[in-house]
Design a protein around this motif. Structure first.
Motif, PDB file in Angstrom:
ATOM      1  N   GLY A   1      15.584  11.260  22.404  1.00  0.00           N
ATOM      2  CA  GLY A   1      15.053   9.963  21.978  1.00  0.00           C
ATOM      3  C   GLY A   1      13.557  10.067  21.744  1.00  0.00           C
ATOM      4  N   ASN A   2      13.118   9.678  20.561  1.00  0.00           N
ATOM      5  CA  ASN A   2      11.695   9.680  20.212  1.00  0.00           C
ATOM      6  C   ASN A   2      11.203   8.237  20.266  1.00  0.00           C
ATOM      7  N   TRP A   3      10.485   7.933  21.324  1.00  0.00           N
ATOM      8  CA  TRP A   3      10.013   6.550  21.485  1.00  0.00           C
ATOM      9  C   TRP A   3       8.851   6.221  20.541  1.00  0.00           C
ATOM     10  N   LYS A   4       8.250   7.239  19.954  1.00  0.00           N
ATOM     11  CA  LYS A   4       7.067   7.046  19.095  1.00  0.00           C
ATOM     12  C   LYS A   4       5.975   6.302  19.882  1.00  0.00           C
ATOM     13  N   MET A   5       5.181   5.441  19.230  1.00  0.00           N
ATOM     14  CA  MET A   5       4.110   4.735  19.946  1.00  0.00           C
ATOM     15  C   MET A   5       4.634   3.376  20.405  1.00  0.00           C
ATOM     16  N   SER A  58       7.721  14.017  10.872  1.00  0.00           N
ATOM     17  CA  SER A  58       7.227  13.642   9.530  1.00  0.00           C
ATOM     18  C   SER A  58       6.087  12.634   9.605  1.00  0.00           C
ATOM     19  N   GLU A  59       6.054  11.814  10.667  1.00  0.00           N
ATOM     20  CA  GLU A  59       4.937  10.870  10.798  1.00  0.00           C
ATOM     21  C   GLU A  59       3.641  11.611  11.102  1.00  0.00           C
ATOM     22  N   ARG A  60       3.735  12.705  11.853  1.00  0.00           N
ATOM     23  CA  ARG A  60       2.543  13.545  12.083  1.00  0.00           C
ATOM     24  C   ARG A  60       2.118  14.203  10.765  1.00  0.00           C
ATOM     25  N   TRP A 106      13.304   9.771   4.093  1.00  0.00           N
ATOM     26  CA  TRP A 106      13.765   8.489   3.536  1.00  0.00           C
ATOM     27  C   TRP A 106      14.775   7.792   4.454  1.00  0.00           C
ATOM     28  N   ALA A 107      15.247   8.481   5.468  1.00  0.00           N
ATOM     29  CA  ALA A 107      16.225   7.879   6.380  1.00  0.00           C
ATOM     30  C   ALA A 107      15.610   7.458   7.711  1.00  0.00           C
ATOM     31  N   ILE A 108      14.319   7.758   7.908  1.00  0.00           N
ATOM     32  CA  ILE A 108      13.690   7.462   9.201  1.00  0.00           C
ATOM     33  C   ILE A 108      13.227   6.023   9.246  1.00  0.00           C
ATOM     34  N   GLY A 109      13.796   5.264  10.175  1.00  0.00           N
ATOM     35  CA  GLY A 109      13.368   3.887  10.390  1.00  0.00           C
ATOM     36  C   GLY A 109      13.711   2.950   9.249  1.00  0.00           C
ATOM     37  N   THR A 110      14.524   3.398   8.315  1.00  0.00           N
ATOM     38  CA  THR A 110      14.820   2.594   7.130  1.00  0.00           C
ATOM     39  C   THR A 110      16.204   1.960   7.185  1.00  0.00           C
ATOM     40  N   TYR A 118      20.297  16.126  13.786  1.00  0.00           N
ATOM     41  CA  TYR A 118      20.061  15.244  12.653  1.00  0.00           C
ATOM     42  C   TYR A 118      19.244  14.058  13.149  1.00  0.00           C
ATOM     43  N   GLY A 119      18.301  13.603  12.343  1.00  0.00           N
ATOM     44  CA  GLY A 119      17.540  12.400  12.681  1.00  0.00           C
ATOM     45  C   GLY A 119      17.342  11.541  11.455  1.00  0.00           C
ATOM     46  N   GLY A 120      17.443  10.240  11.640  1.00  0.00           N
ATOM     47  CA  GLY A 120      17.257   9.298  10.533  1.00  0.00           C
ATOM     48  C   GLY A 120      18.264   8.182  10.663  1.00  0.00           C
ATOM     49  N   SER A 121      17.845   7.100  11.360  1.00  0.00           N
ATOM     50  CA  SER A 121      18.708   5.927  11.529  1.00  0.00           C
ATOM     51  C   SER A 121      20.059   6.275  12.150  1.00  0.00           C
ATOM     52  N   MET A 122      20.059   7.231  13.082  1.00  0.00           N
ATOM     53  CA  MET A 122      21.309   7.475  13.827  1.00  0.00           C
ATOM     54  C   MET A 122      21.470   6.363  14.860  1.00  0.00           C
ATOM     55  N   LYS A 123      22.689   5.795  14.914  1.00  0.00           N
ATOM     56  CA  LYS A 123      22.947   4.634  15.768  1.00  0.00           C
ATOM     57  C   LYS A 123      24.311   4.799  16.420  1.00  0.00           C
ATOM     58  N   LEU A 146      18.091  13.397  16.836  1.00  0.00           N
ATOM     59  CA  LEU A 146      16.775  12.919  17.254  1.00  0.00           C
ATOM     60  C   LEU A 146      16.749  11.442  16.870  1.00  0.00           C
ATOM     61  N   ILE A 147      16.624  10.602  17.879  1.00  0.00           N
ATOM     62  CA  ILE A 147      16.874   9.177  17.711  1.00  0.00           C
ATOM     63  C   ILE A 147      15.579   8.409  17.876  1.00  0.00           C
ATOM     64  N   GLY A 148      15.189   7.629  16.889  1.00  0.00           N
ATOM     65  CA  GLY A 148      13.991   6.808  16.993  1.00  0.00           C
ATOM     66  C   GLY A 148      14.331   5.424  17.520  1.00  0.00           C
ATOM     67  N   GLY A 149      14.490   4.482  16.615  1.00  0.00           N
ATOM     68  CA  GLY A 149      14.691   3.073  16.987  1.00  0.00           C
ATOM     69  C   GLY A 149      15.757   2.851  18.050  1.00  0.00           C
ATOM     70  N   ALA A 150      16.886   3.511  17.909  1.00  0.00           N
ATOM     71  CA  ALA A 150      18.003   3.277  18.843  1.00  0.00           C
ATOM     72  C   ALA A 150      17.768   3.903  20.211  1.00  0.00           C
TER      73      ALA A 150
HETATM   74  C1  PEP Z   1      12.675   9.623  14.177  1.00  0.00           C
HETATM   75  O1  PEP Z   1      11.590   9.108  13.978  1.00  0.00           O
HETATM   76  O2  PEP Z   1      12.730  10.758  14.670  1.00  0.00           O
HETATM   77  C2  PEP Z   1      13.867   8.866  13.814  1.00  0.00           C
HETATM   78  C3  PEP Z   1      14.978   9.515  13.574  1.00  0.00           C
HETATM   79  O3  PEP Z   1      13.735   7.499  13.730  1.00  0.00           O
HETATM   80  P1  PEP Z   1      14.919   6.419  13.460  1.00  0.00           P
HETATM   81  O4  PEP Z   1      16.078   6.824  14.319  1.00  0.00           O
HETATM   82  O5  PEP Z   1      14.322   5.112  13.868  1.00  0.00           O
HETATM   83  O6  PEP Z   1      15.246   6.515  12.012  1.00  0.00           O
END
Ligand code: PEP
Length: 251
Positions: free
Chosen positions: A9-13, A97-99, A171-175, A211-216, A233-237
């Motif tokens: 889980g990537n909590w980001k900021m 990718s944000e870095r 294009w799939a991150i946080g979108t 895989y990372g990008g809006s995985m829920k 790698l999970i961001g928002g969820a």
């Molecule tokens: C991420 O930033 O690594 C990521 C996958 O974000 P999200 O799950 O929110 O798309």
């Protein structure tokens, strides 16, 4: 070669220390549901020590979101691998990718950070992925190949086997847009071939590719069922204990 699924889980900021307490308590309370899966959470630096303490008696690992390559010195705002090890941090996200997009991260600095993490005994999660423009221009394979070859340059096979690659189409991150399981599998299989070219097929068979990008919770099982998708790698969820653990249990 069976690869153990790895969900991070990537909590980001997100989450102050106070806000993180509830999430960490929720993760701890449900950690007993975690089966044969590696799990990590990657909070901001300010919460690393608290997360290590809160998750001490659970199988959940703690990761940072970046690491510098030097041992110490005049690098304002950076944190060294030894500083993370001192906190008993287990892993570290490198080259998100944000870095790359906002903070000037390059393939060369990704490589330096990855080597420093390995030297300190941290598990690196090295992120690669194409932008929408690159995908539409048919450059996805070229982009992820360059990022992978440059990011892991100079590693020996034993070091490479410890690395996790996170394929995250930008294009799939946080979108809310997720790559279809087949789209993701195609890139993962391609990356496995790139890794085989670098380190040999046996080592490539050991390297986990998340895989990372809006995985829920509702799309994780189908993605994780693909033969070359070895985790997420999970961001928002990852900011809700229930959602994150639902992804873990669907693995
Ligand atoms: C991420 O930033 O690594 C990521 C996958 O974000 P999200 O799950 O929110 O798309």
């Amino acid at each position: 070669m069976a690869r153990k699924i790895f969900i991070a889980g990537n909590w980001k900021m997100n989450k102050t220390v106070a806000e993180a307490a509830e999430l960490l308590a929720g993760l701890k309370a449900s950690a007993g549901r975690i089966g044969n899966v590696d799990v990590a959470v990657c909070p901001p630096y300010t919460t690393l020590a608290g997360a290590v303490a809160a998750l001490k008696d659970t199988p959940i690992m703690v990761g940072a979101q970046n690491v510098h390559w030097a041992a110490s010195g005049a690098y304002t705002g950076e944190v060294s691998a030894a500083m993370l090890k001192e906190l008993a941090v287990d892993c570290v996200i490198i080259g998100h990718s944000e870095r790359r997009q906002y903070f000037g991260e390059t393939d060369a600095t990704v490589n330096q950070r990855t080597k420093a993490a390995l030297a300190a005994g941290l598990l690196p999660i090295v992120c690669v992925g194409e932008t929408l423009a690159e995908r539409e221009a048919g450059k996805t394979e070229q982009v992820v190949k360059t990022q992978t070859e440059a990011g892991l340059a100079g590693l020996d096979p034993a070091q490479a086997a410890i690395v996790t690659i996170a394929y995250e189409p930008v294009w799939a991150i946080g979108t809310g847009k997720t790559a279809t399981p087949q789209m993701a599998q195609d890139v993962h299989a391609f990356l496995r071939g790139v890794l085989a070219g670098m380190f040999g097929a046996e080592t490539a068979g050991k390297i986990r590719i998340q895989y990372g990008g809006s995985m829920k919770p509702d799309n994780a099982a189908e993605l994780l069922a693909q033969p070359d998708i070895d985790g997420g790698l999970i961001g928002g969820a990852s900011l809700k204990a229930e959602d994150f653990l639902a992804i873990v249990t669907s693995a």
